[in-house]
Design a protein around this motif. Structure first.
Motif, short mmCIF file in Angstrom:
data_model
loop_
_atom_site.label_atom_id
_atom_site.label_comp_id
_atom_site.label_asym_id
_atom_site.label_seq_id
_atom_site.Cartn_x
_atom_site.Cartn_y
_atom_site.Cartn_z
N ARG A 1 59.08 67.78 64.96
CA ARG A 1 60.35 67.19 65.37
C ARG A 1 60.63 65.94 64.57
NH1 ARG A 1 58.93 67.73 71.82
NH2 ARG A 1 59.48 69.92 72.00
N TYR A 2 61.86 65.86 64.08
CA TYR A 2 62.26 64.70 63.30
C TYR A 2 63.43 63.96 63.95
CZ TYR A 2 59.80 66.41 59.09
OH TYR A 2 58.88 66.80 58.18
N SER B 1 66.45 73.61 66.18
CA SER B 1 67.60 73.12 66.94
C SER B 1 67.99 71.73 66.49
CB SER B 1 67.28 73.10 68.44
OG SER B 1 68.40 72.63 69.17
N ALA B 2 69.29 71.58 66.15
CA ALA B 2 69.87 70.24 65.98
C ALA B 2 70.28 69.82 67.38
CB ALA B 2 71.08 70.29 65.05
N SER B 3 69.62 68.80 67.92
CA SER B 3 69.62 68.59 69.37
C SER B 3 70.36 67.36 69.85
CB SER B 3 68.18 68.52 69.86
OG SER B 3 67.50 69.71 69.52
N VAL B 4 70.11 66.25 69.22
CA VAL B 4 70.70 64.98 69.68
C VAL B 4 71.29 64.29 68.47
CG1 VAL B 4 70.21 62.74 70.77
CG2 VAL B 4 68.93 64.76 71.49
N GLU C 1 68.41 64.42 65.85
CA GLU C 1 67.05 64.85 66.13
C GLU C 1 66.99 66.37 65.96
OE1 GLU C 1 65.93 61.19 69.16
OE2 GLU C 1 65.91 63.24 69.93
N PHE C 2 65.96 66.80 65.27
CA PHE C 2 65.84 68.21 64.89
C PHE C 2 64.48 68.73 65.33
CE2 PHE C 2 65.78 71.88 61.96
CZ PHE C 2 67.09 72.33 62.12
N ASP C 3 64.50 69.85 66.04
CA ASP C 3 63.29 70.46 66.61
C ASP C 3 63.01 71.77 65.88
OD1 ASP C 3 61.29 70.89 68.77
OD2 ASP C 3 62.65 72.49 69.40
N ILE D 1 58.95 62.62 65.07
CA ILE D 1 58.87 62.18 66.47
C ILE D 1 58.08 63.17 67.31
CG2 ILE D 1 60.96 60.77 66.39
CD1 ILE D 1 62.43 63.09 67.81
N SER E 1 65.62 74.68 73.37
CA SER E 1 65.64 74.81 71.91
C SER E 1 64.82 76.02 71.45
CB SER E 1 65.12 73.54 71.26
OG SER E 1 63.76 73.33 71.61
N ASN F 1 75.66 76.59 68.94
CA ASN F 1 75.34 75.17 69.08
C ASN F 1 76.59 74.35 68.71
OD1 ASN F 1 74.49 72.50 68.70
ND2 ASN F 1 72.52 73.09 67.83
N MET G 1 76.88 71.37 67.93
CA MET G 1 76.68 70.44 66.82
C MET G 1 76.95 71.10 65.48
SD MET G 1 73.66 67.73 65.88
CE MET G 1 73.00 67.55 67.52
N GLY H 1 75.96 62.61 71.31
CA GLY H 1 75.81 63.80 72.15
C GLY H 1 74.41 64.36 72.13
N GLY H 2 74.18 65.33 73.02
CA GLY H 2 72.86 65.93 73.16
C GLY H 2 72.05 65.22 74.23
N THR H 3 71.04 65.92 74.76
CA THR H 3 70.27 65.33 75.86
C THR H 3 68.82 65.07 75.49
OG1 THR H 3 69.98 67.58 76.68
CG2 THR H 3 71.67 66.26 77.74
N SER H 4 68.17 66.01 74.81
CA SER H 4 66.78 65.80 74.44
C SER H 4 66.48 66.64 73.21
CB SER H 4 65.84 66.19 75.59
OG SER H 4 65.88 67.58 75.77
N VAL H 5 65.42 66.25 72.51
CA VAL H 5 65.11 66.91 71.24
C VAL H 5 64.78 68.39 71.44
CG1 VAL H 5 62.66 66.30 71.26
CG2 VAL H 5 63.81 66.70 69.07
N SER I 1 66.37 70.47 73.47
CA SER I 1 67.50 71.18 74.10
C SER I 1 68.63 71.37 73.10
CB SER I 1 68.06 70.36 75.27
OG SER I 1 67.06 70.14 76.25
N PRO J 1 72.28 71.13 72.45
CA PRO J 1 73.18 70.25 73.21
C PRO J 1 74.28 71.02 73.94
CG PRO J 1 73.55 70.02 70.84
CD PRO J 1 72.33 70.88 71.00
#
Lengths: 430, 430
Positions: A224-225, A270-273, A290-292, A337, B236, B244, B246, B276-280, B282, B284
């Motif tokens: 995760r980055y 996932s591009a997440s936050v 943040e990318f998972d 991260i 995710s 997604n 994003m 936006g987004g909630t957690s790495v 998830s 979003p």
């Protein structure tokens, strides 16, 4: 990918007979049947059932000591006292906060079996962790994930003593820190990276969650980055034409989502936050996302990671070429991260086969699954590892209304299956 | 584009002589020279100089009454009392909070000239607005933008009375709300949209900022959106493959930054703020970005707006086609968070030419510029309008260390130029 492997009665019989016919297949129903036939095991099983109220009381005690991420000390101190009280030897708290206690084997085998459960919860300091009880349902944040698991360690250690069970290998009990989220498996990572006993570890159990039929023997790896794109910023009108870090980020996301990862081994991203910028009339100085990335395969995860880095670097270069850099260029900082190694304990390993048999021995149907748990760490270095449930029913993990049902016989079944798996891995000394 | 039109002595002479030779060219040095030759004007000018200390005291009084965005009431009430005290008639506060007072003309002309300054600052409630003074330098948030402008209205009204200046047209003094940022010109917008006197308005001045040589006669239009992209979200890893939001946003930004807007009329855009987004771990549920578009041309702004909407809709459709919508589709909400119409008061209009001449009459060299100010509103509906400075020197507008220098003669020069421009627009009655 979640692999549900359901064994029916016919399949179980087939496995038992084939194990008998072909001793090359290690573990399974035959050796587990030998364990459950022993008077020691029966005494331990009875102790687990008889001690169920005490076990539930321990769950409540542990749950009501807050253990937020990176704040497990207080709960750890209480568990350390419990480890002392139940007679484990060499009880200690290591440099990162793992609570460790030993139950010596006979020495017939130099191997060591670890059984761990994690101290930390996902809930921040200040969360109300008072347990509410209605009948057999107990509610509180963290109660199932993983307070019950920690209490299970205590119950199992007591039952081993009650049954006077002696094992060939040493058993190491660990209540570890840092399993959840940004904790990034740091407790178990520290143990395998630093503890002198790690080298002797021949099998690893993580007791995490409730469902006693679930065996996690696939370790989904993750990386995760937080990618922070920076630039000179400027007035949206007056400085129009300057490079914009949001464009480099946007082009990164668009290109990343062109990647088609393999379905098997399951690999995902996932591009997440996201966030950044100061005002609608300003070119942003900095934006982040943040990318998972996850995979069942370490090689696929590494390949995806390589693509991620290349795409982001290219998007930054493209933006610096597309617009003016007279006030400064776009750059990107890639901050790791989270990093959990992928791994696998083979379906036909003795650890998996024994654990399946132990679950069947209490009347449940085992499933094999892949997930991201503390077992990822030993799996990634070739130590056989599985994550198992502690029994009962759990719901709403990671939510404030998390709760468990400790109704019997399901609650004790999980403890009995875990004890049986542990004894099979450690070897019952006669 | 900032157009700096510097007039030298030769050019000024040429204009003066050509105005004399060709009476079809309206306004300019000749009519302004007639005004400044009058004993009334001289008396008013002397009153401005003599009243400078009182003017500075008014600046401090106004500055020290907080007027955050959408919180101008208290400052407005104080200015209303000042309007009453200096003898304006029909003093009132309108529905949005504009403070309005009339100075009747002779009735020789049914037209009406508005002179406005804005009450609001960019600073939030709670900002320390106490004025610190060192010599001629006064420091406080909002002091130059636009407390000094509001105080200038008071000083000019007093000077008109001191000089017994009578004008052919009525003069309407407005201390208006909502110029800054998200205020989105709402005070002046409300006046021109609702006030019965708006129809009679033949010229509009906004006194905003300090630099007395600057005339804003180009109104840069803007349209600002918050685009909120929504989708089903999901885990995710477990829900990989779902759409997604994003990605839809990223593709929008990437495509928007392929647009090459015209350099003249200057047209710009900026992807400015995101979140936006909630957690790495998830996908979003929702992400947003704020997008700013501006142009000197209403047609170019409308064309850019059309492209923006088309690109965003296409990006959403593309994402819904690219990934699974089994848990829900991506949608976008386009929320307009700012809209300022473009407009222009021609360089050769009598308002611009008279204002240039008034600035030259105090010994300064006028410049013509395009910006986004309260004058955008009248410009956009064909009412001649300019934004002018109130004099002196200002620095660090929109910053906590904002300050002005009220050293003479520069400070009074701005007031005198503004009064002269106003009288030229309203017509000196003999």
């Amino acid at each position: 990918m979640r692999r549900h492997v359901l064994f029916g009665v016919a399949a179980a019989l087939l496995l038992a007979s084939s194990a008998h016919a072909a001793p090359a297949v290690r573990g399974g129903d035959a050796p587990v049947k030998a364990i459950v036939a022993s008077p020691q095991w029966k005494a331990a099983r009875d102790a687990l059932k008889a001690g169920h109220d005490r076990f539930v009381s321990d769950i409540v005690t542990i749950t009501e000591i807050p253990a937020p991420p990176f704040g497990e000390e207080k709960r750890g101190a209480a568990v350390r006292a419990m480890f002392d009280q139940i007679g484990l030897s060499d009880v200690r708290v290591d440099a990162v906060g793992n609570v460790i206690g030993l139950r010596k084997g006979t020495g017939a085998d130099n191997g060591l079996v670890v059984i761990a459960a994690h101290l930390d919860t996902v809930f921040p300091a200040g969360t109300d962790v008072k347990v509410k009880r209605e009948g057999t349902v107990l509610s509180a944040p963290g109660i199932g994930d993983d307070s019950r698991g920690v209490a299970a360690l205590i119950a199992i250690a007591r039952a081993l003593d009650a049954g006077k069970i002696r094992t060939k290998r040493d058993i190491l009990f660990i209540a570890n820190v840092g399993e959840e989220g940004q904790g990034d498996l740091r407790g178990v990572r520290h143990f395998f990276g630093n503890d002198p006993l790690a080298k002797r570890t021949s099998a690893f159990f993580s007791v995490d969650g409730t469902d006693a039929s679930r065996i996690v023997n696939g370790g989904v790896g993750s990386k995760r980055y937080r990618a922070i794109f920076r630039g000179p910023g400027g007035h949206s009108y007056g400085a129009f034409g300057l490079v914009n870090p949001m464009v480099a980020m946007a082009k990164s996301v668009a290109a990343l989502y062109e990647i088609s990862p393999p379905k098997d081994p399951k690999t995902t991203y996932s591009a997440s936050v996201t966030g950044g910028g100061t005002s609608v009339n300003s070119i942003p100085n900095a934006v982040f996302m943040e990318f998972d990335m996850r995979s069942e395969s370490a090689a696929e995860l590494a390949a995806l990671d390589g693509k991620f880095r290349a795409i982001v670097e290219q998007a930054v270069a493209d933006e610096n070429a597309a617009r003016s850099t007279r006030a400064g260029t776009i750059s990107v900082e890639l901050k790791v991260i989270g990093e959990r190694p992928a791994g696998q304990t083979p379906d036909d390993s003795s650890l998996v086969r024994n654990t399946q048999a132990a679950i069947r021995a209490v009347g449940l149907s085992p499933t094999l699954e892949a997930s991201s748990t503390d077992s990822n760490i030993p799996m990634s270095i070739g130590v056989p590892a599985v994550t198992i449930g502690s029994g009962g029913i759990g719901a709403r993990a990671h939510a404030l209304d998390e709760h468990i049902d400790v109704a019997e016989p399901l609650s004790s079944q999980g403890l009995i299956a875990a004890l049986t798996s542990l004894v099979a891995a450690a070897g019952l000394a006669r």
